[in-house]
Structure formats: C-alpha cells, structure tokens
Design a protein around this motif. Structure first.
Motif, short mmCIF file in Angstrom:
data_model
loop_
_atom_site.label_atom_id
_atom_site.label_comp_id
_atom_site.label_asym_id
_atom_site.label_seq_id
_atom_site.Cartn_x
_atom_site.Cartn_y
_atom_site.Cartn_z
N PHE A 130 0.82 -1.21 0.00
CA PHE A 130 0.00 0.00 0.00
C PHE A 130 0.85 1.26 0.00
CE2 PHE A 130 -2.79 -3.25 1.80
CZ PHE A 130 -3.88 -3.11 0.96
N GLY A 131 2.18 1.12 -0.13
CA GLY A 131 3.01 2.27 -0.41
C GLY A 131 3.60 2.95 0.80
N ARG A 132 3.71 4.29 0.71
CA ARG A 132 4.47 5.10 1.65
C ARG A 132 3.95 4.98 3.07
NH1 ARG A 132 7.70 9.85 1.10
NH2 ARG A 132 7.63 11.17 2.97
N VAL A 133 2.63 4.96 3.25
CA VAL A 133 2.08 4.90 4.60
C VAL A 133 2.49 3.60 5.30
CG1 VAL A 133 -0.11 3.86 3.91
CG2 VAL A 133 0.00 5.27 5.97
N ALA A 134 2.61 2.51 4.56
CA ALA A 134 3.05 1.24 5.14
C ALA A 134 4.53 1.31 5.53
CB ALA A 134 2.80 0.10 4.16
N ARG A 135 5.31 2.00 4.70
CA ARG A 135 6.72 2.15 5.04
C ARG A 135 6.91 2.99 6.30
NH1 ARG A 135 6.96 2.54 -0.66
NH2 ARG A 135 7.17 4.82 -0.61
N LEU A 136 6.05 3.97 6.50
CA LEU A 136 6.09 4.73 7.75
C LEU A 136 5.79 3.83 8.95
CD1 LEU A 136 4.28 8.08 6.81
CD2 LEU A 136 6.66 7.82 7.53
N MET A 137 4.85 2.91 8.75
CA MET A 137 4.51 1.99 9.82
C MET A 137 5.70 1.07 10.15
SD MET A 137 1.06 -0.37 10.04
CE MET A 137 0.12 0.95 9.28
N VAL A 138 6.41 0.62 9.13
CA VAL A 138 7.61 -0.19 9.35
C VAL A 138 8.65 0.62 10.11
CG1 VAL A 138 9.55 -1.31 8.19
CG2 VAL A 138 7.22 -1.68 7.36
N LEU A 139 8.80 1.90 9.75
CA LEU A 139 9.76 2.76 10.43
C LEU A 139 9.40 2.95 11.90
CD1 LEU A 139 12.28 4.52 10.21
CD2 LEU A 139 10.81 6.42 9.46
N THR B 158 -0.86 11.82 8.12
CA THR B 158 -0.84 11.75 6.65
C THR B 158 -1.53 10.51 6.10
OG1 THR B 158 1.32 10.63 6.63
CG2 THR B 158 1.32 13.04 6.55
N TYR B 159 -2.13 9.70 6.95
CA TYR B 159 -2.84 8.51 6.49
C TYR B 159 -4.01 8.95 5.61
CZ TYR B 159 -5.40 4.10 6.72
OH TYR B 159 -6.04 2.94 6.40
N PRO B 160 -4.30 8.27 4.48
CA PRO B 160 -3.72 7.01 4.00
C PRO B 160 -2.66 7.18 2.92
CG PRO B 160 -5.75 7.40 2.86
CD PRO B 160 -5.56 8.58 3.77
N THR B 161 -2.26 8.42 2.57
CA THR B 161 -1.31 8.60 1.46
C THR B 161 0.13 8.64 1.93
OG1 THR B 161 -1.40 11.02 1.59
CG2 THR B 161 -3.05 9.92 0.21
N VAL C 294 -2.47 -1.90 14.27
CA VAL C 294 -3.34 -2.99 13.83
C VAL C 294 -4.57 -2.45 13.09
CG1 VAL C 294 -4.83 -4.87 14.60
CG2 VAL C 294 -2.56 -4.58 15.61
N VAL C 295 -5.18 -1.40 13.66
CA VAL C 295 -6.39 -0.83 13.05
C VAL C 295 -6.08 -0.25 11.67
CG1 VAL C 295 -8.07 1.05 13.22
CG2 VAL C 295 -7.60 -0.40 15.21
N LEU C 296 -5.00 0.51 11.55
CA LEU C 296 -4.66 1.12 10.26
C LEU C 296 -4.27 0.07 9.23
CD1 LEU C 296 -2.68 4.32 11.37
CD2 LEU C 296 -5.10 4.09 10.80
N ALA C 297 -3.54 -0.96 9.66
CA ALA C 297 -3.19 -2.03 8.73
C ALA C 297 -4.43 -2.76 8.25
CB ALA C 297 -2.22 -3.00 9.39
N ALA C 298 -5.37 -3.01 9.15
CA ALA C 298 -6.61 -3.67 8.77
C ALA C 298 -7.43 -2.79 7.84
CB ALA C 298 -7.41 -4.02 10.02
N ASP C 299 -7.43 -1.49 8.10
CA ASP C 299 -8.18 -0.57 7.25
C ASP C 299 -7.59 -0.54 5.84
OD1 ASP C 299 -10.24 1.60 6.97
OD2 ASP C 299 -8.46 2.76 6.49
#
Length: 512
Positions: free
Chosen positions: A28-37, A65-68, A169-174
């Motif tokens: 899902f891009g940049r927002v997922a990479r922020l989550m990894v960080l 900045t979620y979801p972009t 968890v909530v944002l990843a599920a969303d």
C-alpha cells in the motif's frame, strides 16, 4: 523488578506487532513504510534507552498523513517536523512541557485535517483521526503525570503501548479490508453522474483523491496540446518532481490529462479507477454536447425550411398575380371591347365572359390563400380579423404584437385558421376567442372556445397543428376537459428570426 521485566517484554511485543503490521501492508506504499519505520525505531528504543522516543516522529507522521503518507498542509508539515525534532531532543533533555505542547498540536492538526476533507477522503481519514487523538491523549496524560506528580507511570506506559499497537493494527486492517478505495470510486461515479457536462470536474476529482492541487487538462486538437478550464495551456510536470501526469485516452485518442501528487501512484487501483470515471464523464459530456448541437442544427434547418416555404408561397403569389391574373384581366378587357362593338348579344360570347370572370375569382381566391392580402397589407391582426366572417359563431380577436417576420406571421395565421376551423367542425361552440401576445422571448397564441370539449391531442387535426408549431421550434399545449371548452396554447420563440417589420399593429376587434 518483575514489573520492569514485564514492561520490557510488552515493549518488545508492541514493536514486533507494529513492524509486522507495516510489513504486511507494504504493497500500500508510503504509509506502510512509515509503519515499518515506527516499528523499527520502537524496537531500537526498547534496546537503547537514548532512542526511546525516536518512534514518535514517524508515528505522528503516520497518523497525520494517512492514508497517502504525504502532508498537503503547511501546518501539518510543521507539526510533523516538530515531532521528529522533539523525539531527538527529549533523548537528551526530557521535557514534559514540550511533550504536552506536542500532544495538543497533534490533536489540533488531526482535527484540522479531518474537518477540511469531505466525502470519501473523510471516510478514509476517520481511523487515523481516532488513532491520532488516542495517541495525543496518552501523551497529555504522560506529561501531566510528570508535571503534577500523579505517580501513575505503569498505567500510563501500558496505555501508551496499547494505543500504539492498537493504532498499527487498526490502520493495517483498514488498508487491507477498509475498501476505502472502492468507496472513493463509487462516490466519485455517483457525483459525476449528477452532471451532464464537465463543469466542476476538477473540484470533484480533488475531493475524491484528497489532492487540492490536482488539475485537469483537456486535449485541444487544434493546438495539439492540453489546456485547463479557462483555455490556458498546461505544462506537463517533469518526471523527477513531486507531481506527475496521468493521461486519459479513448482508444488511443487523447482526451485529457490529470496532474496530481505523485503519492497517488502508490494506489494504482485508485488512480486507474478515477481516470476511467473521468474518461466516461468526459465522453458522455461530449456525446451530449454533440446531441445538443445536432438538435440546434435540426431546429435551425426546420426554421429555414419554413422560411423557404413562405418565400416560395410569396413567389408563387407574385407570379400568379403578374402572369395568369394579368392575362385573364386582358382577356376580360378584350371581351368588354368586343361587347361594346355590338356583339354583346352573342350567346357564346356571354358564356366565355362568364367563365373568365369565374376563373378570375377562383384565381384571386387561390392567390389570397397562398398569401392573404390582409396579412401582407395589415399584418397578423388584420388577417385573423378577416377570418371572422367565415364562421357560424362569434369570433373575438385580440392581437397585441407588432409586425413580425413573415415566417412567424404565416405560421401563426395557419395555427389560428386551422384551430378555429376545428372549432367550427367539432366543438359546437357559440363563441371562440383568438388572443396573440408578444412576450420577451416568445409569441403566445391562444385559441379557446365554449364548445363540448374532450378534444383528442392525438387526433390528426391537432397533430398537424403540433407538427407545425414544433417545426417553428415552439410548443403546443391542449387543454380540453370533458366538462366543456377547449384551449389551445402555442408558444413560438422569437429568437432565430430576423425582424422584417417594425410598425406596430395592435388590433382589438369583435366580429360575427
């Protein structure tokens, strides 16, 4: 000591959960990479005390900045920058007051971002709003615990861990199941379906994509270039910039281009769906514009035909008056001359004179039917009034209009003549009234009677009148209740006909 070990284990578990959520969402891009960080810096902070606050920068960045994963407001960018700086600063100088200030700024920024979005973008941002507010609340509680010596450090730490892990968890599920992309596209299609043109298309796409900088460029074949809503040329962005272009084609033919934030490309389904919806909207708008153009052309063509018929009737009348009528008049004069020479008693000559007179009368009647003299000399009011003596009931005539173009006067006279003739044939009326008035954009002609009513609009007579009026671009309304009386209203637009007469001819009369 047991509590310390348990808290440390929970910290590690939270880091693993956040890191796993980010890795599971990488597509899902940049927002997922922020989550990894966030997960990585959290684990680093669990191992090294000096880095314990490093996760706050990317965590605030994620929430706001979620979801972009991109900030489009300066105020939000400032808050994110402050979170990164404070995360480093507090590693050396823990300051509860700064933490409290940051918490309030996060809450204000999250609410500001949410309030300023509409439609699908607001739906997509709702999980991030609650996550940001929850994180802000635990930061406020932590700061107040230090400032006011509440001595609730363990509950605060547990709440902090729960909020961070729960938000991840909530944002990843969303991202995985929230289907906000589909919601965005369905709302956009519904929004575009409410309009029949491209007016406001840029604003609709901006709201759908959450990108206020988005611009729509329309392909101009004559220029071989794209232009915006105002016709100004659009320059396509460079490949290495923050903005990019998505081209919209129809079977290889360029239609438009969308200039938008490069971050949107991280959700190719959304960009592709929006481009498809925009292409359909533009294609439909173009088709409707073509239909309207053809209808206008057809209307103008029908008007030209009516005008041509009127001109042809006038030409025929002039030729008959100048040719056949003149010759018959000459023959009549010759016969009179012969009669005066002493041959008036000849029976054959008398019969010839009688037939010539009848032919003259018939030809005069025909010429007047083709182009009524009353219409030519006195205008519409005089021509309608001239009809009054030919019907077995009282005919009231009121014409409040100046001289009109020949085509309009001919059409209105035909309507009045046919309508009154129908009254005489079918209505069993004792009174009929003809009213013609000039309105700013149209001519209104009304024929009403006190007859039996019940006229059928689909009958051949009324259909003929309807066709005649519609040929002039007008509309005929029939009101004929069974209780009695019939009212015909013809409205013909004046636009498209050049005025040929300017003298007023307001006539009010009543005749039997």
């Amino acid at each position: 000591m047991a509590w310390i070990g348990l808290l440390h284990a929970i910290d590690l578990l939270v880091g693993v959960v956040v890191l796993a959520a980010g890795l599971a969402s990488l597509r899902f891009g940049r927002v997922a990479r922020l989550m990894v960080l966030v997960g990585a810096t959290w684990l680093v902070g669990s191992l090294f005390t000096a880095a314990v606050f490093l996760h706050r920068g990317p965590l605030v960045h994620l929430h706001l900045t979620y979801p972009t994963g991109h900030s489009r407001r300066r105020y939000v960018t400032v808050v994110i920058g402050a979170a990164y700086l404070l995360a480093v600063f507090e590693a050396f100088v823990p300051t509860a007051a700064l933490t409290l200030g940051l918490a309030l700024m996060i809450a204000a920024a999250a609410i500001d971002v949410f309030v300023r979005t509409t439609g699908p973008a607001r739906k997509a941002g709702r999980p991030a709003l609650w996550a940001a507010l929850a994180f802000s609340a635990v930061l406020v509680t932590s700061a107040l615990n230090q400032l006011l010596d509440w001595d609730i450090i363990v509950p605060v730490l547990l709440a902090y861990d729960a909020v961070v892990a729960g938000a991840a968890v909530v944002l990843a599920a969303d991202l995985r199941w929230g289907r906000w992309t589909e919601s965005t596209l369905s709302d956009l299609v519904a929004d575009l379906g409410r309009t029949s043109d491209t007016t406001g298309l840029t604003g609709r796409l901006q709201r759908a994509l959450g990108d206020p900088s988005l611009t729509v460029g329309y392909w101009i074949p004559e220029r071989a270039a794209y232009a915006d809503d105002h016709g100004e040329p659009i320059e396509l962005p460079a490949d290495d910039g923050h903005r990019t272009a998505t081209h919209i084609d129809d079977e290889g033919r360029p239609i438009a281009v969308l200039l938008h934030d490069r971050a949107l490309l991280e959700d190719p389904r959304l960009v592709s769906g929006v481009a498809t919806a925009a292409r359909l909207a533009m294609t439909n708008a173009q088709m409707l514009a073509d239909i309207r153009s053809r209808v206008d052309e057809l209307t103008e063509s029908r008007r030209r035909i009516v005008a041509a018929v009127g001109d042809e009737r006038a030409r025929i009348a002039d030729e008959l008056a100048g040719g056949a009528q003149r010759r018959l008049t000459r023959v009549s004069d010759l016969l009179d001359h012969v009669a005066t020479a002493g041959l008036s008693g000849d029976r054959n000559l008398t019969m010839v004179r009688t037939e010539v007179v009848r032919a003259q009368e018939d030809l005069t009647t025909f010429v007047h039917g083709v182009r009524p003299e009353a219409l030519v000399e006195g205008g519409l009011g005089a021509a309608v009034r001239d009809m009054a003596g030919h019907f077995p009931f009282r005919l009231e005539v009121r014409v409040d209009a100046g001289r009109l173009p020949d085509a309009l006067e001919g059409a209105l006279l035909f309507f009045c003549s046919e309508a009154v003739t129908n009254v005489a044939k079918h209505a069993h009326a004792t009174r009929c009234r003809v009213t013609i008035s000039s309105e700013p954009q149209q001519i209104l002609a009304v024929v009403d009677d006190d007859g039996v009513g019940g006229a059928d609009p689909s009958g051949s007579g009324l259909l003929g009148l309807t066709d005649r009026i519609e040929t002039m671009g007008g509309r005929l309304t029939v009101m004929s209740p069974r209780e009695g009386g019939t009212r015909l209203e013809a409205r013909i637009p004046q636009s498209g006909y050049a005025a040929e007469h300017t003298d007023p001819n307001n006539i009010t009369s009543e005749a039997k």
